[in-house]
Design a protein around this motif. Structure first.
Motif, mmCIF file in Angstrom:
data_model
loop_
_atom_site.group_PDB
_atom_site.id
_atom_site.type_symbol
_atom_site.label_atom_id
_atom_site.label_comp_id
_atom_site.label_asym_id
_atom_site.label_seq_id
_atom_site.Cartn_x
_atom_site.Cartn_y
_atom_site.Cartn_z
ATOM 1 N N VAL A 1 0.814 -1.209 0.000
ATOM 2 C CA VAL A 1 0.000 0.000 0.000
ATOM 3 C C VAL A 1 0.849 1.262 0.000
ATOM 4 C CG1 VAL A 1 -1.593 1.313 1.457
ATOM 5 C CG2 VAL A 1 -1.999 -1.115 1.037
ATOM 6 N N ASP A 2 2.006 1.229 0.690
ATOM 7 C CA ASP A 2 2.802 2.453 0.786
ATOM 8 C C ASP A 2 3.492 2.827 -0.523
ATOM 9 O OD1 ASP A 2 4.729 0.478 0.731
ATOM 10 O OD2 ASP A 2 5.590 0.937 2.695
ATOM 11 N N ARG A 3 3.394 1.986 -1.545
ATOM 12 C CA ARG A 3 3.979 2.319 -2.850
ATOM 13 C C ARG A 3 2.951 2.880 -3.829
ATOM 14 N NH1 ARG A 3 7.751 -3.009 -4.147
ATOM 15 N NH2 ARG A 3 8.987 -2.946 -2.209
ATOM 16 N N VAL A 4 1.700 2.854 -3.443
ATOM 17 C CA VAL A 4 0.610 3.204 -4.351
ATOM 18 C C VAL A 4 0.290 4.697 -4.273
ATOM 19 C CG1 VAL A 4 -1.822 2.800 -4.921
ATOM 20 C CG2 VAL A 4 -0.375 0.895 -4.149
ATOM 21 N N ARG A 5 0.012 5.282 -5.418
ATOM 22 C CA ARG A 5 -0.509 6.657 -5.446
ATOM 23 C C ARG A 5 -2.038 6.572 -5.450
ATOM 24 N NH1 ARG A 5 -2.100 10.145 -9.939
ATOM 25 N NH2 ARG A 5 -2.122 12.341 -9.274
ATOM 26 N N PHE A 6 -2.627 6.962 -4.334
ATOM 27 C CA PHE A 6 -4.078 7.035 -4.231
ATOM 28 C C PHE A 6 -4.527 8.452 -4.578
ATOM 29 C CE2 PHE A 6 -2.771 3.707 -1.267
ATOM 30 C CZ PHE A 6 -3.648 2.674 -1.583
ATOM 31 N N VAL A 7 -5.723 8.559 -5.114
ATOM 32 C CA VAL A 7 -6.293 9.877 -5.427
ATOM 33 C C VAL A 7 -7.653 9.979 -4.756
ATOM 34 C CG1 VAL A 7 -7.168 11.390 -7.241
ATOM 35 C CG2 VAL A 7 -5.046 10.108 -7.605
ATOM 36 N N ALA A 8 -7.716 10.768 -3.675
ATOM 37 C CA ALA A 8 -8.999 11.026 -3.008
ATOM 38 C C ALA A 8 -9.807 11.959 -3.899
ATOM 39 C CB ALA A 8 -8.764 11.650 -1.640
ATOM 40 N N LEU A 9 -11.014 11.532 -4.229
ATOM 41 C CA LEU A 9 -11.810 12.224 -5.253
ATOM 42 C C LEU A 9 -13.198 12.572 -4.728
ATOM 43 C CD1 LEU A 9 -12.510 12.986 -8.274
ATOM 44 C CD2 LEU A 9 -13.170 10.581 -8.552
ATOM 45 N N ASP A 10 -13.677 13.741 -5.123
ATOM 46 C CA ASP A 10 -15.075 14.089 -4.906
ATOM 47 C C ASP A 10 -15.530 14.961 -6.065
ATOM 48 O OD1 ASP A 10 -17.433 14.102 -2.898
ATOM 49 O OD2 ASP A 10 -17.237 16.190 -3.518
ATOM 50 N N SER A 11 -16.801 14.846 -6.385
ATOM 51 C CA SER A 11 -17.382 15.724 -7.410
ATOM 52 C C SER A 11 -18.729 16.224 -6.906
ATOM 53 C CB SER A 11 -17.554 14.980 -8.741
ATOM 54 O OG SER A 11 -18.456 13.890 -8.595
ATOM 55 N N GLU A 12 -19.079 17.419 -7.324
ATOM 56 C CA GLU A 12 -20.423 17.937 -7.079
ATOM 57 C C GLU A 12 -21.156 17.891 -8.413
ATOM 58 O OE1 GLU A 12 -21.566 18.596 -4.108
ATOM 59 O OE2 GLU A 12 -19.621 18.305 -3.136
ATOM 60 N N THR A 13 -22.394 17.440 -8.394
ATOM 61 C CA THR A 13 -23.137 17.220 -9.629
ATOM 62 C C THR A 13 -24.509 17.895 -9.560
ATOM 63 O OG1 THR A 13 -24.094 15.136 -8.822
ATOM 64 C CG2 THR A 13 -21.975 15.008 -9.979
ATOM 65 N N THR A 14 -25.165 17.957 -10.705
ATOM 66 C CA THR A 14 -26.494 18.575 -10.756
ATOM 67 C C THR A 14 -27.582 17.658 -10.199
ATOM 68 O OG1 THR A 14 -26.825 17.790 -13.034
ATOM 69 C CG2 THR A 14 -25.878 20.007 -12.743
ATOM 70 N N GLY A 15 -27.252 16.410 -9.925
ATOM 71 C CA GLY A 15 -28.225 15.465 -9.394
ATOM 72 C C GLY A 15 -27.585 14.113 -9.198
ATOM 73 N N LEU A 16 -28.406 13.101 -8.956
ATOM 74 C CA LEU A 16 -27.895 11.776 -8.602
ATOM 75 C C LEU A 16 -27.991 10.755 -9.726
ATOM 76 C CD1 LEU A 16 -29.292 11.451 -4.953
ATOM 77 C CD2 LEU A 16 -27.007 12.168 -5.703
ATOM 78 N N ASN A 17 -28.410 11.172 -10.917
ATOM 79 C CA ASN A 17 -28.490 10.254 -12.056
ATOM 80 C C ASN A 17 -27.284 10.474 -12.964
ATOM 81 O OD1 ASN A 17 -29.040 8.901 -14.493
ATOM 82 N ND2 ASN A 17 -31.251 9.118 -14.209
ATOM 83 N N PRO A 18 -26.327 9.546 -12.980
ATOM 84 C CA PRO A 18 -25.109 9.748 -13.780
ATOM 85 C C PRO A 18 -25.377 9.926 -15.272
ATOM 86 C CG PRO A 18 -24.821 7.940 -12.229
ATOM 87 C CD PRO A 18 -26.282 8.288 -12.211
ATOM 88 N N LEU A 19 -26.462 9.367 -15.777
ATOM 89 C CA LEU A 19 -26.730 9.427 -17.214
ATOM 90 C C LEU A 19 -27.341 10.749 -17.652
ATOM 91 C CD1 LEU A 19 -28.080 5.818 -17.861
ATOM 92 C CD2 LEU A 19 -25.762 6.703 -18.177
ATOM 93 N N THR A 20 -28.085 11.384 -16.761
ATOM 94 C CA THR A 20 -28.764 12.621 -17.151
ATOM 95 C C THR A 20 -28.214 13.860 -16.456
ATOM 96 O OG1 THR A 20 -30.458 12.251 -15.449
ATOM 97 C CG2 THR A 20 -30.896 11.393 -17.658
ATOM 98 N N ASP A 21 -27.567 13.690 -15.318
ATOM 99 C CA ASP A 21 -27.021 14.845 -14.608
ATOM 100 C C ASP A 21 -25.569 15.088 -15.021
ATOM 101 O OD1 ASP A 21 -29.217 15.759 -12.883
ATOM 102 O OD2 ASP A 21 -29.080 13.742 -12.041
ATOM 103 N N ARG A 22 -25.056 16.231 -14.632
ATOM 104 C CA ARG A 22 -23.729 16.648 -15.073
ATOM 105 C C ARG A 22 -22.856 17.041 -13.887
ATOM 106 N NH1 ARG A 22 -25.609 14.559 -18.829
ATOM 107 N NH2 ARG A 22 -25.721 15.252 -21.007
ATOM 108 N N ILE A 23 -21.559 16.946 -14.084
ATOM 109 C CA ILE A 23 -20.585 17.347 -13.079
ATOM 110 C C ILE A 23 -20.474 18.876 -13.074
ATOM 111 C CG2 ILE A 23 -18.144 17.275 -12.429
ATOM 112 C CD1 ILE A 23 -18.030 14.488 -13.723
ATOM 113 N N ILE A 24 -20.413 19.439 -11.879
ATOM 114 C CA ILE A 24 -20.217 20.880 -11.724
ATOM 115 C C ILE A 24 -18.786 21.178 -11.282
ATOM 116 C CG2 ILE A 24 -21.013 22.969 -10.565
ATOM 117 C CD1 ILE A 24 -23.646 21.456 -10.003
ATOM 118 N N THR A 25 -18.299 20.431 -10.311
ATOM 119 C CA THR A 25 -16.922 20.617 -9.846
ATOM 120 C C THR A 25 -16.274 19.261 -9.608
ATOM 121 O OG1 THR A 25 -17.673 20.794 -7.542
ATOM 122 C CG2 THR A 25 -17.313 22.854 -8.729
#
Length: 224
Positions: free
Chosen positions: A21-45
């Motif tokens: 684990v100490d050799r791995v580059r992890f990327v903590a990720l979060d996004s804010e979106t226009t809603g909870l449907n990935p197919l119809t909503d869009r990413i804002i940040t």
């Protein structure tokens, strides 16, 4: 699409299940979106910060604001209006930049499936592919560790939000419900989980990323 070929080459010699684990580059990720449907909503940040060798690497971080076509009900959560995004990136440009930042990093997030599905919907819309990265859900890892006895002196975990993990680990949820803020909060929680995981036999990537399944358990599916 040179950027896509460059991204795919990152996986020619990437992490395996046996990578410490100490050799791995992890990327903590979060996004804010226009809603909870990935197919119809869009990413804002999009907000992300790297975690590697037991540290949060602040200089290895990413933030992007995308233009919104119209306001959505989700503005009550993240507080971002269409007018505030006028100077933002278009979706394709933001997704290209993020891919260059992400490379083969292992994505870490809280209920991360929502973020990955929304990103994949964007990558499919523009270029017809999904992310190739491994991912790790902080809630799954927490529940594995609970099952292993890591929280034996505490009450059973019944809340499944990011705020509940902040309470569990004493993390102050500063800048909550912003992509950059939530990514940094997630990174702090993840560091604490990594320390516990190393004591409970999860010091290699495969066991660390294992999904948690429990009959009859229903987690709060709200990605916040």
């Amino acid at each position: 699409m040179d950027f896509l070929e460059e991204y795919q080459r990152c996986f020619d010699a990437s992490w395996t299940d046996q990578t410490p684990v100490d050799r791995v580059r992890f990327v903590a990720l979060d996004s804010e979106t226009t809603g909870l449907n990935p197919l119809t909503d869009r990413i804002i940040t999009i907000g992300a910060v790297a975690v590697q060798d037991g540290d949060i690497v602040l200089e290895d971080s990413f933030e992007a604001l995308l233009r919104m076509e119209k306001n959505s009900a989700a503005v009550t959560v993240h507080g971002i209006t269409r007018d505030e995004t006028r100077g933002g990136l278009d979706e394709a440009e933001a997704l290209r930049h993020f891919l260059g930042y992400l490379q083969d990093g292992v994505i870490v997030g809280h209920h991360i499936g929502h973020d990955i599905s929304t990103l994949n919907a964007g990558y499919q819309r523009h270029w017809g592919f999904d992310l190739m990265n491994r991912s790790l859900d902080t809630m799954d890892l927490t529940l594995h560790l609970e099952r292993s006895g890591a929280f034996a002196e505490r009450e059973r975990i019944r809340e499944f939000t990011l705020d509940s993990l902040c309470d569990l680990f004493g993390v102050i949820p500063h800048d909550r419900h912003t992509a950059g803020g939530d990514a940094f909060i997630t990174a702090q929680v993840f560091l604490r989980l990594l320390r516990l995981a190393s004591r409970h036999g999860r010091d290699r990537l495969g066991p660390l990323c294992e999904a948690f399944e429990a009959a009859g358990m229903q987690a709060d599916l709200n990605p916040e």
